[in-house]
Design an enzyme around this catalytic site. Sequence first.
Site, PDB file in Angstrom:
ATOM      1  CE1 TYR A 136      79.955  56.755  31.905  1.00  0.00           C
ATOM      2  CE2 TYR A 136      78.939  56.768  29.732  1.00  0.00           C
ATOM      3  CZ  TYR A 136      78.894  57.069  31.081  1.00  0.00           C
ATOM      4  OH  TYR A 136      77.775  57.680  31.595  1.00  0.00           O
ATOM      5  CG  ASP A 168      78.407  46.748  39.273  1.00  0.00           C
ATOM      6  OD1 ASP A 168      78.257  45.906  40.182  1.00  0.00           O
ATOM      7  OD2 ASP A 168      77.965  47.912  39.364  1.00  0.00           O
ATOM      8  CG  ASP A 197      76.577  53.082  39.493  1.00  0.00           C
ATOM      9  OD1 ASP A 197      75.570  53.665  39.921  1.00  0.00           O
ATOM     10  OD2 ASP A 197      76.561  52.332  38.496  1.00  0.00           O
ATOM     11  NE  ARG A 245      75.570  49.746  36.470  1.00  0.00           N
ATOM     12  CZ  ARG A 245      74.660  49.897  37.412  1.00  0.00           C
ATOM     13  NH1 ARG A 245      74.587  49.031  38.408  1.00  0.00           N
ATOM     14  NH2 ARG A 245      73.812  50.903  37.387  1.00  0.00           N
TER      15      ARG A 245
END
Length: 299
Positions: free
Chosen positions: A67, A81, A39, A181
């Site tokens: 991550y 988010d 994203d 997310r």
Amino acid sequence: MNSGILLVDKPQGITSHDVVARVRRAAGTRKVGHAGTLDPLATGLLVLGLNSSTRLLTFLVGLDKGYDATIRLGASTTTDDSEGEIVTRASAAGVTDEAVDAGIARLSGPISQVPTTVSAIKVDGRRAYDLAREGVEVELKARDVTISEFTVLERRESTVDGLVVRDLDVRVSCSSGTYVRALARDLGSDLGVGGHLTALRRTRVGPFDVTRASVLEGIDVAPALLAPVDVAERLFPIWRMTADEATDLGHGKRVAVGFDDTDGPIAAVTPARALAGLVSVRGGGAKPIVNFPTDEVAS
């Protein structure tokens, strides 16, 4: 070399397609693709393929990922988010470290996860995020994913708009198809205060680490390319062919190999150390899954 895999450290604020477009201009080729979207909010490792190496991307998409992220407890948003609109607020003052750790434990290991509504998943042929932007209510089915690591690195507390929020810097290792997310959303929901992601950085895709990635600004593509054979040797069993075997495989002949039957892929490597293709094995013979032009990719 005009074919290979390129590791790029995507900056914040641009799409994965923007990265592809810049690399196309820098490399002077239209044949550029990527394995796994990031994203605009996210930074970190984006794996690209150039020219014939785009054929490898299919086998990279399903690799596990790593991550680093920041989860804010105390508010939920429309996109899970910080780019979305806030839907709910609640003070996180009463959320203890023990409660956070217990919630994270419940979201670790094999879990069933409903993807975030604003995602690239297709619903009746259309992307979920396009439908959501049009105001269409989207219900996505839960999917099985595996969270192999979900660790809190740092905890902070602050006040936003008069309410206490808690920020968690976390490290996540997970199977392909996991939405970090959604982990933020589900942790906040489980704790009764709402949650969303405020930062996300992809640090790893399979064996490839962001520390080996090139900065996008001013990128010099050619010296940064990983040869297809180098990538294949890190991902698949290797069949080192003789010259005659390489010729026969290139002509579509059945070639006997010393591997047990498998759907593959097994990397077929020529004596000149070029990736000739990926094969499966049936009845002791190699069956091509995808071929590569060895004159283009020899290293």
